[in-house]
Design a protein around this motif. Structure first.
Motif, PDB file in Angstrom:
ATOM      1  N   VAL A 260     -29.783   6.300 -14.038  1.00  0.00           N
ATOM      2  CA  VAL A 260     -28.564   5.619 -13.635  1.00  0.00           C
ATOM      3  C   VAL A 260     -28.915   5.114 -12.109  1.00  0.00           C
ATOM      4  N   LYS A 261     -29.387   6.021 -11.342  1.00  0.00           N
ATOM      5  CA  LYS A 261     -29.607   5.579 -10.114  1.00  0.00           C
ATOM      6  C   LYS A 261     -30.718   4.309 -10.116  1.00  0.00           C
ATOM      7  N   PHE A 262     -31.408   4.371 -10.973  1.00  0.00           N
ATOM      8  CA  PHE A 262     -32.437   2.971 -11.013  1.00  0.00           C
ATOM      9  C   PHE A 262     -31.495   1.862 -11.442  1.00  0.00           C
TER      10      PHE A 262
ATOM     11  N   ASP B  52     -15.786  -5.860   0.380  1.00  0.00           N
ATOM     12  CA  ASP B  52     -17.086  -5.963   0.659  1.00  0.00           C
ATOM     13  C   ASP B  52     -17.667  -4.636   0.796  1.00  0.00           C
ATOM     14  N   PHE B  53     -16.799  -3.571   0.913  1.00  0.00           N
ATOM     15  CA  PHE B  53     -17.255  -2.413   0.960  1.00  0.00           C
ATOM     16  C   PHE B  53     -18.136  -2.101  -0.445  1.00  0.00           C
ATOM     17  N   TYR B  54     -19.239  -1.254  -0.129  1.00  0.00           N
ATOM     18  CA  TYR B  54     -20.216  -1.022  -1.222  1.00  0.00           C
ATOM     19  C   TYR B  54     -19.726  -0.234  -2.289  1.00  0.00           C
ATOM     20  N   ARG B  55     -19.984  -0.085  -3.609  1.00  0.00           N
ATOM     21  CA  ARG B  55     -19.272   0.753  -4.569  1.00  0.00           C
ATOM     22  C   ARG B  55     -20.326   1.265  -5.299  1.00  0.00           C
ATOM     23  N   VAL B  56     -20.534   2.573  -5.099  1.00  0.00           N
ATOM     24  CA  VAL B  56     -21.247   3.396  -6.206  1.00  0.00           C
ATOM     25  C   VAL B  56     -20.596   4.289  -6.723  1.00  0.00           C
TER      26      VAL B  56
ATOM     27  N   LEU C  22     -19.602   5.295   5.563  1.00  0.00           N
ATOM     28  CA  LEU C  22     -20.169   5.837   4.408  1.00  0.00           C
ATOM     29  C   LEU C  22     -21.578   5.347   3.873  1.00  0.00           C
ATOM     30  N   THR C  23     -22.483   6.159   3.587  1.00  0.00           N
ATOM     31  CA  THR C  23     -23.714   5.600   3.271  1.00  0.00           C
ATOM     32  C   THR C  23     -24.250   6.164   1.887  1.00  0.00           C
ATOM     33  N   CYS C  24     -24.840   5.665   0.770  1.00  0.00           N
ATOM     34  CA  CYS C  24     -25.284   6.322  -0.357  1.00  0.00           C
ATOM     35  C   CYS C  24     -26.941   6.442  -0.161  1.00  0.00           C
TER      36      CYS C  24
ATOM     37  N   GLY D 140     -14.705  13.698 -14.223  1.00  0.00           N
ATOM     38  CA  GLY D 140     -15.688  14.685 -14.684  1.00  0.00           C
ATOM     39  C   GLY D 140     -16.927  14.567 -13.579  1.00  0.00           C
ATOM     40  N   TRP D 141     -17.101  13.482 -12.715  1.00  0.00           N
ATOM     41  CA  TRP D 141     -18.168  13.535 -11.801  1.00  0.00           C
ATOM     42  C   TRP D 141     -17.798  14.670 -10.806  1.00  0.00           C
ATOM     43  N   ASN D 142     -18.964  15.119 -10.220  1.00  0.00           N
ATOM     44  CA  ASN D 142     -18.628  16.027  -9.181  1.00  0.00           C
ATOM     45  C   ASN D 142     -19.738  16.086  -8.143  1.00  0.00           C
TER      46      ASN D 142
ATOM     47  N   ALA E 282      -6.887   9.651  -4.207  1.00  0.00           N
ATOM     48  CA  ALA E 282      -7.425  10.362  -2.994  1.00  0.00           C
ATOM     49  C   ALA E 282      -8.811  10.744  -3.047  1.00  0.00           C
ATOM     50  N   ARG E 283      -9.558  10.839  -2.107  1.00  0.00           N
ATOM     51  CA  ARG E 283     -10.932  10.982  -2.267  1.00  0.00           C
ATOM     52  C   ARG E 283     -11.555  12.057  -1.242  1.00  0.00           C
ATOM     53  N   ILE E 284     -12.775  12.524  -1.141  1.00  0.00           N
ATOM     54  CA  ILE E 284     -13.207  13.262   0.086  1.00  0.00           C
ATOM     55  C   ILE E 284     -14.070  12.199   0.992  1.00  0.00           C
TER      56      ILE E 284
ATOM     57  N   LYS F 289     -14.605  10.640  -5.378  1.00  0.00           N
ATOM     58  CA  LYS F 289     -13.483   9.737  -5.553  1.00  0.00           C
ATOM     59  C   LYS F 289     -12.666  10.392  -6.628  1.00  0.00           C
ATOM     60  N   TRP F 290     -11.332   9.913  -6.791  1.00  0.00           N
ATOM     61  CA  TRP F 290     -10.308  10.489  -7.560  1.00  0.00           C
ATOM     62  C   TRP F 290     -10.303  11.850  -7.950  1.00  0.00           C
ATOM     63  N   VAL F 291     -10.564  12.526  -6.774  1.00  0.00           N
ATOM     64  CA  VAL F 291     -10.806  14.037  -6.583  1.00  0.00           C
ATOM     65  C   VAL F 291      -9.530  14.644  -7.257  1.00  0.00           C
TER      66      VAL F 291
END
Ligand SMILES: Nc1nc2c(c(=O)[nH]1)N[C@H]1C(S)=C(S)[C@@H](COP(=O)(O)O)O[C@H]1N2
Ligand SMILES: [Mo]
Length: 524
Positions: free
Chosen positions: A65-67, A241-245, A290-292, A335-337, A371-373, A386-388
């Motif tokens: 997925v990261k790839f 323009d905010f990056y989205r991952v 923020l940085t990925c 479900g992501w954590n 809401a997000r952290i 995100k969507w925490v």
């Protein structure tokens, strides 16, 4: 007397290939459309197609997925969608072709599809139990329509002297008309499902929140915080323009009235907050970059906003964190954590937030509304859920977060990095003085110095922008001499701990890329 056709041993008649394939594809369209229509009511993520795509993303082999995120950028989900659509249309056609005598094989293929959809939907926390209704309807419609179309062509053909499905076959006309009707009906049902689903999206809820006015605003951004005129990005990243991952195939739609945040685990008492509990608190504002972790050297996955929210530590202290707690394990509605060190979360000097807004507005839906952290200094994969909706206070042993299970590090402090934004790589410049400008970041430590050099030449110090705070990027610019020919311009940053970036190249896995960014320039 008319010659009778020579009598052959009575083999079951077979459907022509084209019609058999058409049965498969038509039944597929009906099944998916029925699933989509039901999903419109129970939650668009219950659409079997979307649920299976989400599962493909989550179950992909380590790092894939990261790839995909890196190589395909934000289009990766579109390519996955197209690829999946092609594959299932082919499977449906093959299911038809394998069922030229009896519909059984085709029906089994549809049933298997349906069961996969049920499993995919069943495991999502943003869908209630009713979610499985969509894939179940999909399964039933697929099996029934397949059988129905098949029967329409075949039984009459037993009696007819003409080959089943041949152009003289009256059934063929009826079949083609029915198929066309089913396809048209599927299109209508599919679009209706989408529209009904959209009407329940979170945009209206977001609009109703209105502007968020912090009780404690972040210091104003000074005019010399960026060198946008010289080629750096603007200090505050425009929302678009905010990056989205993220791994979300469809962006979760969570309305404020449906949202809650539960804190549990190693705490003295469980607490649950609803949206107004958070919204009505005195809000703080903090400007954070923020940085990925999957940002390659020189890559685009870093952006800055003034986040509005509350101190995460305040919420946790209300629950009372027990001794021995190590990890804050934060789970999203999808479900992501992510797991963050509890000491970073509780450190008052770190300023970890539950953010509900950015730059005065509610969070954009794709960036985590409601809401997000946000934890300054930690890569997004270990902090920025995100969507925490769920915060579990736990140990490292007890819970392993999404990317940890896929080979990434438990700890993810952001590495000191720098990037050349202008000129872009492979630019043609006129020889002599060339202006170079860019970005550097060392969140939670601060940038002390940025240097640039041409080829193996001496490092020369760049001019830094005003420091907004240590948790944000810092812009720089300078001029270098570029002789005629092709040359490489390098950048390196030194942070306020005294560490200087080295030329050691590391890939993004497991805890962030390192190395000097460079651009190749050709001057005439
Ligand atoms: N629910 C959810 N939250 C998530 C992610 C995700 O996949 N799902 N990805 C994380 C990662 S890897 C990063 S870098 C940040 C990116 O936040 P952004 O998309 O707002 O820039 O979100 C984090 N939060
Ligand atoms: Mo990330």
């Amino acid at each position: 007397m008319k010659d009778l056709p020579p009598s052959k041993p009575a083999a079951a008649p077979r459907l022509p290939k084209l019609l058999a394939a058409l049965i498969g594809i038509t039944a597929l369209a009906a099944a998916l459309a029925a699933g989509q229509l039901v999903a419109g009511f129970v939650g668009i993520n219950a659409s079997p197609f979307i649920a299976v795509a989400n599962t493909v993303i989550d179950k992909s082999p380590l790092g894939l997925v990261k790839f995909a995120e890196q190589t395909l950028g934000s289009n990766d989900k579109l390519y996955l969608k197209i690829g999946m659509a092609v594959v299932i249309v082919l499977i449906a056609a093959v299911a038809g072709l394998l069922s030229r005598r009896k519909p059984l094989i085709g029906q089994i293929v549809f049933a298997v599809f349906g069961v996969l959809g049920v499993l995919a939907v069943y495991n999502r926390s943003d869908l209630g139990q009713v979610g499985v209704l969509a894939p179940v309807v999909c399964l039933v419609v697929g099996v029934l329509v397949f059988n129905w179309l098949f029967r329409m062509l075949l039984p009459e053909s037993f009696k007819a002297s003409v080959a089943p499905g041949s152009s003289e076959d009256p059934n063929r006309r009826k079949f083609l008309l029915t198929s066309a009707g089913v396809l048209a009906g599927s299109a209508v049902a599919g679009v209706a499902g989408q529209l009904i689903g959209n009407s329940k999206n979170a945009e209206g809820s977001r609009a109703a929140v209105g502007k968020l006015v912090p009780a404690r605003t972040a210091p104003a951004i000074p005019a010399d915080a960026d060198f946008a005129k010289l080629g750096t990005p603007p200090f505050i990243t425009p929302a678009a323009d905010f990056y989205r991952v993220d791994t979300a195939f469809v962006i979760p739609q969570v309305r404020t009235e449906d949202w809650s945040l539960k804190i549990h685990g190693m705490v003295d008492r469980e607490v649950t907050f609803n949206y107004s509990d958070i919204r009505n608190r005195p809000l703080v504002e903090r400007t954070v970059t923020l940085t990925c972790v999957s940002n390659e050297v020189g890559g685009p996955y870093t952006s800055t906003a003034s986040f509005v929210g509350v101190d995460l530590a305040d919420l946790l202290n209300e629950a009372g964190v027990k001794a021995g707690a190590e990890q804050l394990f934060a789970t999203s509605v999808d479900g992501w954590n992510a797991g963050s060190p509890i000491e970073a979360v509780l450190d008052p000097k770190r300023g970890a937030m539950l953010a509900i807004g950015a730059n005065g507005d509610p969070l954009p839906i794709e960036h985590g509304f409601p809401a997000r952290i946000v934890i300054p200094g930690l890569y997004g994969y270990v902090s920025a859920t995100k969507w925490v909706t769920d915060l579990n206070v736990t140990t490292w042993q007890a819970n392993q977060a999404y990317w940890l299970k896929r080979g990434w590090s438990e700890q993810g402090p952001i590495k000191t990095e720098s990037r050349i934004d202008s000129p872009s790589g492979f630019a043609n410049v006129s020889h002599g003085k060339v202006r170079v400008a860019g970005t550097a970041w060392a969140q939670h430590t601060g940038i002390a110095k940025v240097e640039v050099r041409v080829d193996q030449g001496p490092w020369q110090t760049a001019t830094l922008s005003a420091e907004v705070n240590k948790d944000t990027w810092r812009m720089w610019w300078t001029e270098v001499d570029v002789p005629t020919g092709t040359h490489q311009v390098f950048v390196r940053a030194t942070d306020q701990s005294g560490y200087t970036q080295t030329s050691d190249r590391a890939g993004t896995v497991p805890n962030g890329a390192t190395g000097w960014h460079s651009v190749t320039l050709t001057s005439a």
